[in-house]
Each structure stands twice: as C-alpha cells, then as structure tokens.
Write a protein that holds these residues in place. Structure first.
Motif, PDB file in Angstrom:
ATOM      1  N   ARG A 187      57.496  35.007  48.709  1.00 37.91           N
ATOM      2  CA  ARG A 187      57.247  36.170  49.570  1.00 37.91           C
ATOM      3  C   ARG A 187      58.536  36.960  49.760  1.00 37.91           C
ATOM      4  O   ARG A 187      58.537  38.200  49.715  1.00 37.91           O
ATOM      5  CB  ARG A 187      56.714  35.709  50.927  1.00 37.91           C
ATOM      6  CG  ARG A 187      55.439  34.899  50.844  1.00 37.91           C
ATOM      7  CD  ARG A 187      55.048  34.305  52.194  1.00 37.91           C
ATOM      8  NE  ARG A 187      54.005  33.304  52.038  1.00 37.91           N
ATOM      9  CZ  ARG A 187      53.467  32.610  53.043  1.00 37.91           C
ATOM     10  NH1 ARG A 187      53.902  32.834  54.285  1.00 37.91           N
ATOM     11  NH2 ARG A 187      52.529  31.715  52.816  1.00 37.91           N
ATOM     12  N   SER A 188      59.629  36.255  49.956  1.00 41.09           N
ATOM     13  CA  SER A 188      60.913  36.913  50.194  1.00 41.09           C
ATOM     14  C   SER A 188      61.419  37.624  48.953  1.00 41.09           C
ATOM     15  O   SER A 188      61.893  38.769  49.033  1.00 41.09           O
ATOM     16  CB  SER A 188      61.945  35.885  50.659  1.00 41.09           C
ATOM     17  OG  SER A 188      61.540  35.260  51.843  1.00 41.09           O
ATOM     18  N   THR A 189      61.339  36.968  47.808  1.00 44.08           N
ATOM     19  CA  THR A 189      61.886  37.599  46.599  1.00 44.08           C
ATOM     20  C   THR A 189      61.014  38.754  46.135  1.00 44.08           C
ATOM     21  O   THR A 189      61.524  39.728  45.587  1.00 44.08           O
ATOM     22  CB  THR A 189      62.073  36.574  45.467  1.00 44.08           C
ATOM     23  OG1 THR A 189      60.810  36.002  45.090  1.00 44.08           O
ATOM     24  CG2 THR A 189      63.026  35.474  45.891  1.00 44.08           C
ATOM     25  N   GLU A 190      59.691  38.662  46.350  1.00 39.08           N
ATOM     26  CA  GLU A 190      58.838  39.799  46.002  1.00 39.08           C
ATOM     27  C   GLU A 190      59.113  40.983  46.930  1.00 39.08           C
ATOM     28  O   GLU A 190      59.181  42.135  46.484  1.00 39.08           O
ATOM     29  CB  GLU A 190      57.365  39.401  46.065  1.00 39.08           C
ATOM     30  CG  GLU A 190      56.941  38.461  44.943  1.00 39.08           C
ATOM     31  CD  GLU A 190      55.485  38.055  44.986  1.00 39.08           C
ATOM     32  OE1 GLU A 190      55.067  37.254  44.131  1.00 39.08           O
ATOM     33  OE2 GLU A 190      54.746  38.542  45.871  1.00 39.08           O
ATOM     34  N   MET A 191      59.299  40.702  48.222  1.00 38.47           N
ATOM     35  CA  MET A 191      59.576  41.791  49.170  1.00 38.47           C
ATOM     36  C   MET A 191      60.959  42.398  48.964  1.00 38.47           C
ATOM     37  O   MET A 191      61.217  43.524  49.399  1.00 38.47           O
ATOM     38  CB  MET A 191      59.418  41.289  50.603  1.00 38.47           C
ATOM     39  CG  MET A 191      57.979  41.036  51.001  1.00 38.47           C
ATOM     40  SD  MET A 191      57.758  40.741  52.779  1.00 38.47           S
ATOM     41  CE  MET A 191      58.612  39.182  52.976  1.00 38.47           C
ATOM     42  N   LEU A 192      61.838  41.658  48.296  1.00 37.60           N
ATOM     43  CA  LEU A 192      63.162  42.191  48.000  1.00 37.60           C
ATOM     44  C   LEU A 192      63.070  43.458  47.146  1.00 37.60           C
ATOM     45  O   LEU A 192      63.994  44.269  47.124  1.00 37.60           O
ATOM     46  CB  LEU A 192      64.004  41.133  47.286  1.00 37.60           C
ATOM     47  CG  LEU A 192      65.489  41.410  47.084  1.00 37.60           C
ATOM     48  CD1 LEU A 192      66.196  41.615  48.407  1.00 37.60           C
ATOM     49  CD2 LEU A 192      66.136  40.250  46.308  1.00 37.60           C
TER      50      LEU A 192
END
Length: 214
Positions: A187-192
């Motif tokens: 979730r974090s790396t996609e939202m990056l």
C-alpha cells in the motif's frame, strides 16, 4: 531461466530485452502479438519470443506482471491460474486510474493492487517490487548515483521475497533492497507514486530514486 512477462508496454519490453541480454529465455505475453514485431527485431535474439498471456505464463519459471494496473486482474485471469500456480509472480504494476482525466489511484490506504492480486490467486507467490522506479532504472540501477539508492520489496512469502532479492541483485545489479515485509506494505509503495509524479514534474524527468539514509 525461462521468464514470462505478462504485459507488453514500455516496462515489459525493457525488462524483456534486459533479461534476454543476460541469457534468459523470455516470452512476452500480449493481446496483440503483431505490435511487438519491432521489439523482436530490436532484440534480435532467439531467446526472445512473443505469445498470448497464457503462453507467457505457462512458459515462465518466474512470471512478471507488467500490465497496466487497471487491466492486471483481467490479464492475469487470461493467463490462467493453472499456469501461475505455485510460481513467483513479480508484480511491478500500479493501480492507476485515468477515468476522469485526472491521474489517481483506484485503490489506496486500506488495500493495494498487490493484495488484490494475491487474493485472486491464493496459490501464487506475489512479490511486489520495482514499482517505484522508471523502467530504465529497473534494469540499470548503476546508471544513477553509482547504484546507491533503494528499491523496496513486499510479499507474504518470506522465501519468495528472498529469492526475488537475489534475482534483482544478480540480474540487474541492485545493491540496496529494503524488505518491507508482507504485502500490506505494498500500500505504501503504490501510494508513493503520487509523490513520484510531483518529483517528476519538478525535476523534468524520471531518472531519479530515493535513498533511505540510516
């Protein structure tokens, strides 16, 4: 190694060419094989071939999902769960939504595309990585800051994550890969991506990456 790549856009073609040059036997999966004639001519190697999604998935000992995020689940279903079962699926896709003319993510915060793929294919070892850098940097990290920058990796299967870390170092020369743990961290790396877009707009190109200073 035999490698299947689901998706034939810039990322898929860049990965395919780089892997062929490193001696792997690569099949790109696409809905329109004829559009890859130029790619085949450019690569000019018998180890490169083109086929359908299911042919690419069946071919690969390791499979990449390099499709556009909105089409990932449909493409992977076309590839066939029986062709993917038990294999590592390296997911480099992003959940991009262009439907209203503004670039958004169609999933964020409480879920990720990586997790959606894992739920749809529970017997596949989904490993999320390479989704925070450009296609050119994916295959040539040493072209920026002598390789002193970070790649992130997520996945529910620890052994699969470690195996992919080894491949990324061996195939492309990645030196620093941060293991973020299970797929919820995707979730974090996609939202990056939202930050990456703004950085791109500011510096005027995509040849950049992040370094976690510790």
């Amino acid at each position: 190694m035999k490698i299947g790549i689901i998706g034939s856009g810039n990322a898929g073609q860049t990965l395919g060419e780089a892997l062929v040059k490193r001696g792997h036997v690569v099949k790109l999966g696409t809905r329109s094989p004829q559009k890859l004639d130029a790619w085949l001519n450019q690569v000019s190697d018998v180890r490169a071939s083109v086929g359908s999604f299911d042919e690419a998935a069946a071919h690969g000992d390791i499979v990449f999902n390099a499709t556009s995020g909105a089409g990932s689940l449909k493409a992977l279903k076309a590839a066939g769960s029986h062709n993917l079962q038990g294999k590592i699926l390296i997911d480099i896709s992003l959940p991009l939504d262009f439907s209203n003319g503004i670039l958004n993510l169609f999933v964020a915060n409480t879920d990720s595309l990586g997790e959606q793929i894992q739920r749809a294919f529970p017997h596949v070892k989904v490993v999320k990585t390479m989704n925070t850098v450009s296609a050119a940097l994916m295959v040539n990290p040493l072209s920026l800051a002598e390789g002193q920058h970070d790649l992130f990796i997520s996945g529910n299967d620890v052994d699969a994550r470690n195996e992919v870390i080894g491949y990324l170092k061996d195939w492309f020369g990645w030196e620093s890969i941060l293991d973020l743990g299970d797929l919820s961290s995707a979730r974090s790396t996609e939202m990056l991506f939202s930050l990456l877009v703004r950085v791109h707009m500011t510096v005027g190109h995509s040849h950049f990456n992040f370094k976690v200073v510790r």
